[in-house]
Design a protein around this motif. Sequence first.
Motif, mmCIF file in Angstrom:
data_model
loop_
_atom_site.group_PDB
_atom_site.id
_atom_site.type_symbol
_atom_site.label_atom_id
_atom_site.label_comp_id
_atom_site.label_asym_id
_atom_site.label_seq_id
_atom_site.Cartn_x
_atom_site.Cartn_y
_atom_site.Cartn_z
ATOM 1 N N ALA A 59 -3.105 -34.130 -26.695
ATOM 2 C CA ALA A 59 -2.395 -32.866 -26.476
ATOM 3 C C ALA A 59 -2.176 -32.125 -27.791
ATOM 4 C CB ALA A 59 -1.065 -33.132 -25.777
ATOM 5 N N THR A 60 -1.855 -32.866 -28.851
ATOM 6 C CA THR A 60 -1.674 -32.252 -30.164
ATOM 7 C C THR A 60 -2.984 -31.661 -30.669
ATOM 8 O OG1 THR A 60 0.110 -33.805 -30.697
ATOM 9 C CG2 THR A 60 -0.953 -32.673 -32.540
ATOM 10 N N GLU A 61 -4.079 -32.403 -30.458
ATOM 11 C CA GLU A 61 -5.388 -31.888 -30.875
ATOM 12 C C GLU A 61 -5.754 -30.629 -30.098
ATOM 13 O OE1 GLU A 61 -10.073 -33.329 -31.154
ATOM 14 O OE2 GLU A 61 -8.489 -34.817 -30.852
ATOM 15 N N LEU A 62 -5.466 -30.621 -28.795
ATOM 16 C CA LEU A 62 -5.729 -29.445 -27.976
ATOM 17 C C LEU A 62 -4.955 -28.235 -28.507
ATOM 18 C CD1 LEU A 62 -6.593 -27.818 -25.475
ATOM 19 C CD2 LEU A 62 -4.834 -29.037 -24.162
ATOM 20 N N LEU A 63 -3.681 -28.424 -28.819
ATOM 21 C CA LEU A 63 -2.862 -27.336 -29.332
ATOM 22 C C LEU A 63 -3.407 -26.833 -30.672
ATOM 23 C CD1 LEU A 63 -0.295 -25.584 -29.281
ATOM 24 C CD2 LEU A 63 0.941 -27.522 -30.267
ATOM 25 N N ALA A 80 2.020 -27.319 -22.872
ATOM 26 C CA ALA A 80 2.421 -27.867 -21.572
ATOM 27 C C ALA A 80 2.284 -29.388 -21.537
ATOM 28 C CB ALA A 80 1.576 -27.239 -20.466
ATOM 29 N N TRP A 81 1.161 -29.888 -22.009
ATOM 30 C CA TRP A 81 0.977 -31.342 -22.018
ATOM 31 C C TRP A 81 1.981 -32.009 -22.963
ATOM 32 C CZ3 TRP A 81 -0.991 -33.004 -17.955
ATOM 33 C CH2 TRP A 81 -2.161 -32.529 -17.398
ATOM 34 N N LEU A 82 2.285 -31.356 -24.073
ATOM 35 C CA LEU A 82 3.238 -31.941 -25.007
ATOM 36 C C LEU A 82 4.653 -31.967 -24.431
ATOM 37 C CD1 LEU A 82 1.926 -30.580 -28.416
ATOM 38 C CD2 LEU A 82 2.141 -32.987 -27.750
ATOM 39 N N VAL A 83 4.995 -30.995 -23.595
ATOM 40 C CA VAL A 83 6.293 -31.051 -22.914
ATOM 41 C C VAL A 83 6.396 -32.346 -22.109
ATOM 42 C CG1 VAL A 83 7.715 -30.013 -21.100
ATOM 43 C CG2 VAL A 83 6.630 -28.550 -22.813
ATOM 44 N N VAL A 84 5.357 -32.651 -21.352
ATOM 45 C CA VAL A 84 5.346 -33.863 -20.524
ATOM 46 C C VAL A 84 5.430 -35.109 -21.397
ATOM 47 C CG1 VAL A 84 4.047 -35.205 -18.825
ATOM 48 C CG2 VAL A 84 3.958 -32.703 -18.772
ATOM 49 N N ASP A 85 4.563 -35.192 -22.381
ATOM 50 C CA ASP A 85 4.422 -36.428 -23.149
ATOM 51 C C ASP A 85 5.604 -36.664 -24.091
ATOM 52 O OD1 ASP A 85 2.025 -36.688 -21.836
ATOM 53 O OD2 ASP A 85 0.835 -35.843 -23.458
ATOM 54 N N LEU A 86 6.120 -35.605 -24.695
ATOM 55 C CA LEU A 86 7.275 -35.759 -25.574
ATOM 56 C C LEU A 86 8.542 -36.084 -24.783
ATOM 57 C CD1 LEU A 86 6.534 -32.838 -28.037
ATOM 58 C CD2 LEU A 86 6.582 -35.270 -28.623
ATOM 59 N N LEU A 87 8.639 -35.568 -23.558
ATOM 60 C CA LEU A 87 9.773 -35.920 -22.707
ATOM 61 C C LEU A 87 9.703 -37.395 -22.339
ATOM 62 C CD1 LEU A 87 12.271 -34.817 -21.247
ATOM 63 C CD2 LEU A 87 10.790 -34.229 -19.316
ATOM 64 N N GLU A 88 8.523 -37.867 -22.002
ATOM 65 C CA GLU A 88 8.337 -39.286 -21.708
ATOM 66 C C GLU A 88 8.625 -40.130 -22.954
ATOM 67 O OE1 GLU A 88 4.741 -42.119 -20.036
ATOM 68 O OE2 GLU A 88 4.788 -40.003 -19.446
#
Length: 360
Positions: A59-63, A80-88
């Motif tokens: 996700a970081t690479e995508l951003l 968006a993906w980082l919201v999910v993964d950082l929340l987890e």
Amino acid sequence: MCIRDSYYSPGRGRMAALAEEATAIADELPDPVARALAAAARRRAFWDPGHLQQRLSDATELLTLGREAGDLELVLQGHAWLVVDLLEHGDSDAVNAQIEAFAAGAERLRQPLYLWHAAVWRAMQALLAGHLEEADRLASEAAAGAPGETVTAPQYYAAQLLAIRREQGRMGELEQPAREFVQRNPARPTWRAALVTLLCELGRTEEAKRELDVLAHEGFEDIEPDGDWMSAVALLADCCADLGDAERAEHLYNLLTPYRDANVVIGLAVVCLGSAARYLGRLAATMGSEREAAEHFERALVAEAALKAPVCLAHTRLEYARMLGPGSEKARDLLRASTATAHKFGLATVLRRAADLSWP
């Protein structure tokens, strides 16, 4: 079939190979868009509980690549993906920063899909912070603002409403919609787990046991390890604890233990159910393993404090107190803290469960 369409289809098993193929092709091209799309493919392909660190990296690479390419939609996907993964992962401040950046980009782009996602996260944040009425209003506004999302938006709204009504002690209002989602999504066990939760909350234990049997016939081993897995197992853990089902609690305990340091996140960060350690604590207590239960509850208290999640903390303190019993001064301190939070935020279910303890 594209990666996105494959995720909830029988072709999901090919996603990893397709993502690897996309990565190999992109690596040969001097094109940040191609590499960003490959990172996006990997992030979706490995959306399961065992690949959190890889997901964060992809996700970081995508951003990063989206920014390099000047492509705002790819940037928004990365956020968006980082919201999910950082929340987890449990980084509350980073989650809020990603949501803020996403919302700003969505306002620039003005596409309904992205504006809707930002609205869904505002409701999630309000619920996590314990503001139930605000979460209720924001969830309704998000659902009303997604006219083109005829499949996903109703499910996201239902998930948020179930979580809100559970805290308000009003989950029974949603029994019929919950049953309809089970019928429409037979391959998505989270909906049946939510129905079992609802029946447990209503005290209809025999019905809850029958619905639980549907998911437990293979020791829960057949629950697909996808983006729904953690939320399904967490809900089932609560149900097994409420039903006092020690045998099935052990099965779930063994499945969930590798992810004890993660938070439980529904879908694209629609709802956060708190620390996986809390559910492990409840399972261990149901199994009679009090030392392990205490260790898990302690871990959950730390994680949920870092998450700034008072609702989650109220539940963890209550269940920890229940396990320790009325003879423990620590249990009484935990119970007092839990009920104080419940009074502050109007958590009717926590107050009811605390009253049910009937401690002198």
